[in-house]
Motif scaffolding. Sequence first.
Motif, PDB file in Angstrom:
ATOM      1  N   ALA A   1      -9.218  -6.403  15.788  1.00 29.92           N
ATOM      2  CA  ALA A   1      -8.187  -7.083  14.994  1.00 29.92           C
ATOM      3  C   ALA A   1      -8.778  -7.580  13.675  1.00 29.92           C
ATOM      4  CB  ALA A   1      -7.595  -8.245  15.782  1.00 29.92           C
ATOM      5  N   GLY A   2     -10.024  -8.069  13.729  1.00 33.64           N
ATOM      6  CA  GLY A   2     -10.687  -8.533  12.518  1.00 33.64           C
ATOM      7  C   GLY A   2     -10.911  -7.406  11.523  1.00 33.64           C
ATOM      8  N   LEU A   3     -11.318  -6.240  12.051  1.00 32.42           N
ATOM      9  CA  LEU A   3     -11.492  -5.087  11.167  1.00 32.42           C
ATOM     10  C   LEU A   3     -10.136  -4.668  10.585  1.00 32.42           C
ATOM     11  CD1 LEU A   3     -13.946  -3.373  10.288  1.00 32.42           C
ATOM     12  CD2 LEU A   3     -13.205  -1.664  11.946  1.00 32.42           C
ATOM     13  N   GLY A   4      -9.085  -4.859  11.366  1.00 35.65           N
ATOM     14  CA  GLY A   4      -7.741  -4.569  10.867  1.00 35.65           C
ATOM     15  C   GLY A   4      -7.346  -5.460   9.706  1.00 35.65           C
ATOM     16  N   VAL A   5      -7.820  -6.706   9.709  1.00 29.54           N
ATOM     17  CA  VAL A   5      -7.551  -7.620   8.594  1.00 29.54           C
ATOM     18  C   VAL A   5      -8.172  -7.067   7.313  1.00 29.54           C
ATOM     19  CG1 VAL A   5      -8.061  -9.915   7.652  1.00 29.54           C
ATOM     20  CG2 VAL A   5      -7.310  -9.673  10.029  1.00 29.54           C
ATOM     21  N   LEU A   6      -9.422  -6.638   7.396  1.00 29.77           N
ATOM     22  CA  LEU A   6     -10.072  -6.047   6.223  1.00 29.77           C
ATOM     23  C   LEU A   6      -9.352  -4.773   5.789  1.00 29.77           C
ATOM     24  CD1 LEU A   6     -12.315  -5.880   4.120  1.00 29.77           C
ATOM     25  CD2 LEU A   6     -13.770  -4.796   5.844  1.00 29.77           C
ATOM     26  N   ALA A   7      -8.914  -3.968   6.747  1.00 33.62           N
ATOM     27  CA  ALA A   7      -8.171  -2.753   6.423  1.00 33.62           C
ATOM     28  C   ALA A   7      -6.873  -3.095   5.680  1.00 33.62           C
ATOM     29  CB  ALA A   7      -7.861  -1.963   7.692  1.00 33.62           C
ATOM     30  N   THR A   8      -6.243  -4.188   6.066  1.00 35.40           N
ATOM     31  CA  THR A   8      -5.014  -4.622   5.385  1.00 35.40           C
ATOM     32  C   THR A   8      -5.301  -5.019   3.945  1.00 35.40           C
ATOM     33  OG1 THR A   8      -4.097  -5.397   7.489  1.00 35.40           O
ATOM     34  CG2 THR A   8      -3.093  -6.256   5.463  1.00 35.40           C
ATOM     35  N   TRP A   9      -6.389  -5.747   3.726  1.00 35.38           N
ATOM     36  CA  TRP A   9      -6.790  -6.106   2.364  1.00 35.38           C
ATOM     37  C   TRP A   9      -7.051  -4.850   1.532  1.00 35.38           C
ATOM     38  CZ3 TRP A   9      -7.019 -10.682  -0.265  1.00 35.38           C
ATOM     39  CH2 TRP A   9      -6.921 -11.861   0.472  1.00 35.38           C
ATOM     40  N   ALA A  10      -7.772  -3.893   2.111  1.00 34.46           N
ATOM     41  CA  ALA A  10      -8.088  -2.655   1.386  1.00 34.46           C
ATOM     42  C   ALA A  10      -6.823  -1.860   1.079  1.00 34.46           C
ATOM     43  CB  ALA A  10      -9.060  -1.802   2.204  1.00 34.46           C
ATOM     44  N   ALA A  11      -5.912  -1.774   2.051  1.00 32.58           N
ATOM     45  CA  ALA A  11      -4.663  -1.036   1.838  1.00 32.58           C
ATOM     46  C   ALA A  11      -3.810  -1.694   0.759  1.00 32.58           C
ATOM     47  CB  ALA A  11      -3.882  -0.954   3.154  1.00 32.58           C
ATOM     48  N   ALA A  12      -3.768  -3.025   0.778  1.00 35.23           N
ATOM     49  CA  ALA A  12      -2.996  -3.745  -0.237  1.00 35.23           C
ATOM     50  C   ALA A  12      -3.575  -3.516  -1.635  1.00 35.23           C
ATOM     51  CB  ALA A  12      -2.971  -5.235   0.090  1.00 35.23           C
ATOM     52  N   ALA A  13      -4.903  -3.548  -1.739  1.00 38.34           N
ATOM     53  CA  ALA A  13      -5.548  -3.320  -3.038  1.00 38.34           C
ATOM     54  C   ALA A  13      -5.276  -1.912  -3.540  1.00 38.34           C
ATOM     55  CB  ALA A  13      -7.054  -3.559  -2.915  1.00 38.34           C
ATOM     56  N   LEU A  14      -5.367  -0.931  -2.640  1.00 38.86           N
ATOM     57  CA  LEU A  14      -5.097   0.456  -3.034  1.00 38.86           C
ATOM     58  C   LEU A  14      -3.633   0.652  -3.425  1.00 38.86           C
ATOM     59  CD1 LEU A  14      -7.192   2.406  -0.374  1.00 38.86           C
ATOM     60  CD2 LEU A  14      -7.578   2.377  -2.846  1.00 38.86           C
ATOM     61  N   LEU A  15      -2.727  -0.016  -2.732  1.00 41.51           N
ATOM     62  CA  LEU A  15      -1.306   0.095  -3.053  1.00 41.51           C
ATOM     63  C   LEU A  15      -1.019  -0.461  -4.442  1.00 41.51           C
ATOM     64  CD1 LEU A  15       1.594   0.760  -2.269  1.00 41.51           C
ATOM     65  CD2 LEU A  15       1.738  -1.500  -1.178  1.00 41.51           C
ATOM     66  N   VAL A  16      -1.545  -1.663  -4.708  1.00 44.93           N
ATOM     67  CA  VAL A  16      -1.344  -2.263  -6.031  1.00 44.93           C
ATOM     68  C   VAL A  16      -1.990  -1.406  -7.101  1.00 44.93           C
ATOM     69  CG1 VAL A  16      -1.871  -4.262  -7.478  1.00 44.93           C
ATOM     70  CG2 VAL A  16      -1.133  -4.603  -5.117  1.00 44.93           C
ATOM     71  N   GLY A  17      -3.216  -0.940  -6.828  1.00 47.79           N
ATOM     72  CA  GLY A  17      -3.908  -0.093  -7.797  1.00 47.79           C
ATOM     73  C   GLY A  17      -3.161   1.199  -8.083  1.00 47.79           C
ATOM     74  N   SER A  18      -2.611   1.838  -7.036  1.00 43.24           N
ATOM     75  CA  SER A  18      -1.894   3.098  -7.239  1.00 43.24           C
ATOM     76  C   SER A  18      -0.601   2.889  -8.024  1.00 43.24           C
ATOM     77  CB  SER A  18      -1.585   3.751  -5.893  1.00 43.24           C
ATOM     78  OG  SER A  18      -0.741   2.923  -5.110  1.00 43.24           O
ATOM     79  N   VAL A  19       0.091   1.786  -7.762  1.00 43.45           N
ATOM     80  CA  VAL A  19       1.325   1.491  -8.511  1.00 43.45           C
ATOM     81  C   VAL A  19       1.019   1.268  -9.998  1.00 43.45           C
ATOM     82  CG1 VAL A  19       3.174  -0.202  -8.827  1.00 43.45           C
ATOM     83  CG2 VAL A  19       2.591   0.584  -6.534  1.00 43.45           C
ATOM     84  N   LEU A  20      -0.014   0.472 -10.272  1.00 49.89           N
ATOM     85  CA  LEU A  20      -0.370   0.198 -11.668  1.00 49.89           C
ATOM     86  C   LEU A  20      -0.910   1.454 -12.356  1.00 49.89           C
ATOM     87  CD1 LEU A  20      -2.004  -3.343 -11.331  1.00 49.89           C
ATOM     88  CD2 LEU A  20       0.265  -2.761 -12.214  1.00 49.89           C
ATOM     89  N   LEU A  21      -1.667   2.253 -11.630  1.00 49.29           N
ATOM     90  CA  LEU A  21      -2.193   3.497 -12.193  1.00 49.29           C
ATOM     91  C   LEU A  21      -1.052   4.445 -12.570  1.00 49.29           C
ATOM     92  CD1 LEU A  21      -4.673   5.318 -12.815  1.00 49.29           C
ATOM     93  CD2 LEU A  21      -4.502   6.146 -10.443  1.00 49.29           C
ATOM     94  N   HIS A  22      -0.029   4.466 -11.747  1.00 49.60           N
ATOM     95  CA  HIS A  22       1.105   5.352 -11.980  1.00 49.60           C
ATOM     96  C   HIS A  22       1.945   4.892 -13.174  1.00 49.60           C
ATOM     97  CE1 HIS A  22       4.216   8.252 -10.999  1.00 49.60           C
ATOM     98  NE2 HIS A  22       5.126   7.295 -11.049  1.00 49.60           N
ATOM     99  N   ARG A  23       2.024   3.568 -13.381  1.00 50.28           N
ATOM    100  CA  ARG A  23       2.937   3.032 -14.395  1.00 50.28           C
ATOM    101  C   ARG A  23       2.279   2.843 -15.754  1.00 50.28           C
ATOM    102  NH1 ARG A  23       6.500  -1.661 -11.269  1.00 50.28           N
ATOM    103  NH2 ARG A  23       7.594  -0.226  -9.841  1.00 50.28           N
ATOM    104  N   ARG A  24       0.967   2.619 -15.782  1.00 47.30           N
ATOM    105  CA  ARG A  24       0.331   2.285 -17.047  1.00 47.30           C
ATOM    106  C   ARG A  24      -0.157   3.518 -17.790  1.00 47.30           C
ATOM    107  NH1 ARG A  24      -3.621  -2.443 -14.891  1.00 47.30           N
ATOM    108  NH2 ARG A  24      -4.643  -0.575 -14.127  1.00 47.30           N
ATOM    109  N   ASP A  25      -0.374   3.348 -19.094  1.00 49.48           N
ATOM    110  CA  ASP A  25      -1.024   4.384 -19.872  1.00 49.48           C
ATOM    111  C   ASP A  25      -2.525   4.375 -19.577  1.00 49.48           C
ATOM    112  OD1 ASP A  25       1.352   5.077 -21.101  1.00 49.48           O
ATOM    113  OD2 ASP A  25       1.060   3.656 -22.751  1.00 49.48           O
ATOM    114  N   ALA A  26      -3.151   5.515 -19.768  1.00 47.63           N
ATOM    115  CA  ALA A  26      -4.597   5.595 -19.543  1.00 47.63           C
ATOM    116  C   ALA A  26      -5.339   4.804 -20.584  1.00 47.63           C
ATOM    117  CB  ALA A  26      -5.049   7.042 -19.553  1.00 47.63           C
TER     118      ALA A  26
END
Length: 278
Positions: A253-278
Amino acid sequence: MSRLNGARLTGTADAAWRGDFGRALRAEWTKLRTAGEAGRLLLLVIVLTVAVGCGTAKAVKCPDAGCGQDAAKLTLSGVTVGQAVIAVLAVLAVSGEYGTGMIRTTLTAVPNRITVLTAKATILTTVVLAAGTAAVLASLLAGRCLLPGSGFTGAHGYAPLSLADGPTLRAAVGSVLYLVLVALLGLGVATAVRDAASAIGIVLGLLYLFPVVTRVVNDPEWQRHLQQISPMTAGLAIQATVHLRRLPIGPWAGLGVLATWAAAALLVGSVLLHRRDA
């Protein structure tokens, strides 16, 4: 007829995506392989992880039976240091391209930005898996040799460290996965922030500041809650092989918490990468 055309279009789109992903993978591997700092950082991860684990194995003593120490976790304690280097490596995999302007070339070659991020995550995961596995196995081997000299013997209730032991195997595999998740967390944050110094500060802050804040808080219930959501404290519960009921959160469950943090960071990063100019 329309169904046939639709199937052809879908097949063409899938083939195009596979082609783009293949090119992106080759490009990311080439960039990582030819970047001198990447190889040095991966080697540093292994050296630091093993060195800190060896130092801890020699420093902590078990003078008699029932000393209450967790031999496997002591041996793998170097992961808490090696993770910082992994975070830096992950951040540089993205921010380095923004710093040099190469990201424009990358996105011109592969216009689908999510494909680019997926390729980066795949290559980063592969190399961290390799380095993390080497570091963890070397640490366990060193601990197997050093711990008996510190009193971790059969007479004191400690069998030699072995991957044949279920809890030790879980701690080893979990430690490797922990390092991979830290890398993905760093990748997501760097994609969202772009700036290397800021991204490194955020990732290291998430990892190391939570335990500091937990110690400052006096309320035991709040301490437990903070430990349960802390990326490092919760994630490293995977290394525990004794006294599991005393943990604020279970190993997986603890490793799942870290996985959630990583997934959230990747989700935010992918959304911003898709919307912003390079």
